[in-house]
Scaffold this motif. Structure first.
Motif, PDB file in Angstrom:
ATOM      1  N   PRO A  58       0.917  -1.092  -0.084  1.00  0.00           N
ATOM      2  CA  PRO A  58       0.033   0.066  -0.180  1.00  0.00           C
ATOM      3  C   PRO A  58       0.924   1.370  -0.003  1.00  0.00           C
ATOM      4  O   PRO A  58       0.440   2.321  -0.614  1.00  0.00           O
ATOM      5  CB  PRO A  58      -0.819  -0.299   1.302  1.00  0.00           C
ATOM      6  N   ALA A  59       1.894   1.250   0.860  1.00  0.00           N
ATOM      7  CA  ALA A  59       2.659   2.469   0.580  1.00  0.00           C
ATOM      8  C   ALA A  59       3.438   2.710  -0.849  1.00  0.00           C
ATOM      9  O   ALA A  59       3.468   3.927  -1.353  1.00  0.00           O
ATOM     10  CB  ALA A  59       3.899   2.160   1.527  1.00  0.00           C
ATOM     11  N   ALA A  60       3.807   1.557  -1.358  1.00  0.00           N
ATOM     12  CA  ALA A  60       4.260   1.644  -2.788  1.00  0.00           C
ATOM     13  C   ALA A  60       3.217   2.236  -3.815  1.00  0.00           C
ATOM     14  O   ALA A  60       3.469   3.213  -4.680  1.00  0.00           O
ATOM     15  CB  ALA A  60       4.837   0.400  -3.232  1.00  0.00           C
ATOM     16  N   PHE A  61       1.874   1.715  -3.257  1.00  0.00           N
ATOM     17  CA  PHE A  61       0.976   2.258  -4.287  1.00  0.00           C
ATOM     18  C   PHE A  61       0.637   3.738  -3.950  1.00  0.00           C
ATOM     19  O   PHE A  61       0.496   4.338  -5.025  1.00  0.00           O
ATOM     20  CB  PHE A  61      -0.219   1.412  -3.878  1.00  0.00           C
ATOM     21  N   LEU A  62       0.843   3.963  -2.791  1.00  0.00           N
ATOM     22  CA  LEU A  62       0.527   5.544  -2.514  1.00  0.00           C
ATOM     23  C   LEU A  62       1.591   6.475  -3.327  1.00  0.00           C
ATOM     24  O   LEU A  62       1.141   7.356  -3.880  1.00  0.00           O
ATOM     25  CB  LEU A  62       0.531   5.606  -0.909  1.00  0.00           C
ATOM     26  N   LEU A  63       2.919   5.906  -3.080  1.00  0.00           N
ATOM     27  CA  LEU A  63       3.971   6.603  -3.551  1.00  0.00           C
ATOM     28  C   LEU A  63       4.046   6.692  -5.296  1.00  0.00           C
ATOM     29  O   LEU A  63       4.396   7.714  -5.821  1.00  0.00           O
ATOM     30  CB  LEU A  63       5.286   5.993  -3.156  1.00  0.00           C
TER      31      LEU A  63
ATOM     32  N   VAL B  73      -7.009   2.188 -20.878  1.00  0.00           N
ATOM     33  CA  VAL B  73      -6.199   1.371 -20.842  1.00  0.00           C
ATOM     34  C   VAL B  73      -4.673   2.221 -20.086  1.00  0.00           C
ATOM     35  O   VAL B  73      -3.765   1.440 -19.385  1.00  0.00           O
ATOM     36  CB  VAL B  73      -5.566   1.332 -22.513  1.00  0.00           C
ATOM     37  N   GLN B  74      -4.833   3.476 -19.949  1.00  0.00           N
ATOM     38  CA  GLN B  74      -3.559   4.170 -19.398  1.00  0.00           C
ATOM     39  C   GLN B  74      -3.721   3.970 -17.726  1.00  0.00           C
ATOM     40  O   GLN B  74      -2.707   3.844 -17.195  1.00  0.00           O
ATOM     41  CB  GLN B  74      -3.810   5.815 -19.303  1.00  0.00           C
ATOM     42  N   GLU B  75      -4.875   3.839 -17.103  1.00  0.00           N
ATOM     43  CA  GLU B  75      -5.069   3.650 -15.841  1.00  0.00           C
ATOM     44  C   GLU B  75      -4.569   2.015 -15.525  1.00  0.00           C
ATOM     45  O   GLU B  75      -3.769   1.745 -14.407  1.00  0.00           O
ATOM     46  CB  GLU B  75      -6.334   3.774 -15.376  1.00  0.00           C
ATOM     47  N   LEU B  76      -5.027   1.116 -16.430  1.00  0.00           N
ATOM     48  CA  LEU B  76      -4.444  -0.217 -16.355  1.00  0.00           C
ATOM     49  C   LEU B  76      -2.868  -0.587 -16.422  1.00  0.00           C
ATOM     50  O   LEU B  76      -2.458  -1.230 -15.724  1.00  0.00           O
ATOM     51  CB  LEU B  76      -5.361  -1.270 -17.439  1.00  0.00           C
ATOM     52  N   MET B  77      -2.332   0.395 -17.328  1.00  0.00           N
ATOM     53  CA  MET B  77      -1.015   0.335 -17.349  1.00  0.00           C
ATOM     54  C   MET B  77      -0.336   1.272 -16.014  1.00  0.00           C
ATOM     55  O   MET B  77       0.568   0.531 -15.488  1.00  0.00           O
ATOM     56  CB  MET B  77      -0.411   1.461 -18.435  1.00  0.00           C
ATOM     57  N   ALA B  78      -1.198   2.005 -15.258  1.00  0.00           N
ATOM     58  CA  ALA B  78      -0.554   2.695 -14.068  1.00  0.00           C
ATOM     59  C   ALA B  78      -0.673   1.645 -13.017  1.00  0.00           C
ATOM     60  O   ALA B  78       0.299   1.570 -12.115  1.00  0.00           O
ATOM     61  CB  ALA B  78      -1.478   3.830 -13.605  1.00  0.00           C
ATOM     62  N   VAL B  79      -1.805   0.767 -13.046  1.00  0.00           N
ATOM     63  CA  VAL B  79      -1.678  -0.329 -11.895  1.00  0.00           C
ATOM     64  C   VAL B  79      -0.664  -1.348 -12.137  1.00  0.00           C
ATOM     65  O   VAL B  79      -0.098  -1.650 -11.171  1.00  0.00           O
ATOM     66  CB  VAL B  79      -3.312  -1.128 -12.167  1.00  0.00           C
ATOM     67  N   LEU B  80      -0.365  -1.867 -13.523  1.00  0.00           N
ATOM     68  CA  LEU B  80       0.795  -2.510 -13.828  1.00  0.00           C
ATOM     69  C   LEU B  80       1.978  -2.004 -13.420  1.00  0.00           C
ATOM     70  O   LEU B  80       2.751  -2.756 -12.476  1.00  0.00           O
ATOM     71  CB  LEU B  80       0.480  -2.955 -15.376  1.00  0.00           C
ATOM     72  N   VAL B  81       2.333  -0.708 -13.493  1.00  0.00           N
ATOM     73  CA  VAL B  81       3.667  -0.301 -13.066  1.00  0.00           C
ATOM     74  C   VAL B  81       3.578  -0.326 -11.532  1.00  0.00           C
ATOM     75  O   VAL B  81       4.455  -0.487 -10.902  1.00  0.00           O
ATOM     76  CB  VAL B  81       3.594   1.088 -13.715  1.00  0.00           C
ATOM     77  N   ALA B  82       2.315  -0.028 -10.828  1.00  0.00           N
ATOM     78  CA  ALA B  82       2.590   0.062  -9.175  1.00  0.00           C
ATOM     79  C   ALA B  82       2.551  -1.259  -8.786  1.00  0.00           C
ATOM     80  O   ALA B  82       3.225  -1.151  -7.995  1.00  0.00           O
ATOM     81  CB  ALA B  82       1.094   0.832  -8.960  1.00  0.00           C
TER      82      ALA B  82
END
Length: 122
Positions: A49-54, A67-76
């Motif tokens: 959760p800390a990494a997701f927040l950062l 798709v951009q949000e899905l890519m953001a989830v993948l990166v996080a």
């Protein structure tokens, strides 16, 4: 932080993903002979959760997911899994962890990606 409720969904999902990774790798009776399970779950509940927040996962507007949000989830999720891998490696080098299956890290990454991505896309 705009999406406090998504954070409240993510915390149990992270715990379930860690449990599921161990269960898929070592069958359902792993807590009897896998002492690294409890430290891994505690670390996952703190680090992910800390990494997701950062990485900005809780500052996005998820109503219009694309798709951009899905890519953001993948990166996080990938960034959080890299942080968990570094913690496991540090535990192995320091002698705190005697052994650890690398496949647990991969399965945990996949289950976390499915869980967090699914919540956001639902």
């Amino acid at each position: 932080m705009r999406n406090r409720y998504i954070l409240l969904c993510d915390v149990p999902l992270v715990g379930m993903a860690a449990y599921g990774a161990f269960a898929l790798r070592f069958d359902w009776f792993f807590p009897l002979h896998r002492p690294e399970f409890v430290p891994y779950v505690i670390a996952a509940l703190l680090v992910k959760p800390a990494a997701f927040l950062l990485l900005g996962m809780y500052s996005r507007l998820w109503r219009y997911a694309s798709v951009q949000e899905l890519m953001a989830v993948l990166v996080a999720v990938s960034g959080a899994s890299v942080a968990m891998s570094a913690l496991v490696a540090a535990g192995m080098v320091s002698g705190q962890l005697v052994e650890f299956s690398r496949s647990v890290l991969v399965i945990d990454w996949l289950l976390t990606l499915i869980g967090t991505g699914g919540v956001r896309m639902a």
